[in-house]
Motif scaffolding. Structure first.
Motif, PDB file in Angstrom:
ATOM      1  N   ARG A  91      24.512   6.094 -13.450  1.00  0.00           N
ATOM      2  CA  ARG A  91      24.979   6.018 -12.063  1.00  0.00           C
ATOM      3  C   ARG A  91      26.456   5.634 -12.007  1.00  0.00           C
ATOM      4  N   THR A 142      30.720   5.743 -15.285  1.00  0.00           N
ATOM      5  CA  THR A 142      29.290   5.588 -15.005  1.00  0.00           C
ATOM      6  C   THR A 142      28.691   4.497 -15.878  1.00  0.00           C
ATOM      7  N   ASP A 143      27.594   3.946 -15.407  1.00  0.00           N
ATOM      8  CA  ASP A 143      26.843   2.947 -16.165  1.00  0.00           C
ATOM      9  C   ASP A 143      26.222   3.642 -17.373  1.00  0.00           C
ATOM     10  N   THR A 150      22.130   3.695 -16.894  1.00  0.00           N
ATOM     11  CA  THR A 150      21.515   4.426 -15.784  1.00  0.00           C
ATOM     12  C   THR A 150      22.195   5.759 -15.495  1.00  0.00           C
TER      13      THR A 150
END
Length: 90
Positions: free
Chosen positions: A40, A34-35, A38
């Motif tokens: 995400r 994931t980022d 964020t």
């Protein structure tokens, strides 16, 4: 063996990976990258399987198949190459 899974739908969970790869043997771990800002999904992840034979069967069976509407790419994870240190300009 560590397995790379690419082109994942952003909604795929680690549990989805465990379920898909669990059909071929024991899944030691499942991780979606994931980022860090964020949270995400970056659209790829890794699954660790204890048996190389099971892992190879999973790779052959799941590569170029559909998972949650996306055709996933599955192969043996390669060690991360050494990257040069970043040089910041001020």
């Amino acid at each position: 063996m560590n397995i790379y899974i690419g082109n994942l739908d952003y909604g795929v969970t680690e549990e989805d990976l465990r379920e898909a790869f669990g059909e071929f043997g024991d899944v030691s771990s499942a991780n979606i990258i994931t980022d860090k800002f964020t949270g995400r999904s970056k659209g790829f992840g890794f699954v660790e399987m204890s048996s190389s034979d099971d892992a190879n069967e999973a790779i052959e069976s799941l590569n170029d198949t559909d998972l949650n509407g996306r055709t996933i790419k599955v192969n043996e994870a390669k060690p991360r190459a050494e990257r040069p240190a970043r040089r910041y300009q001020y």
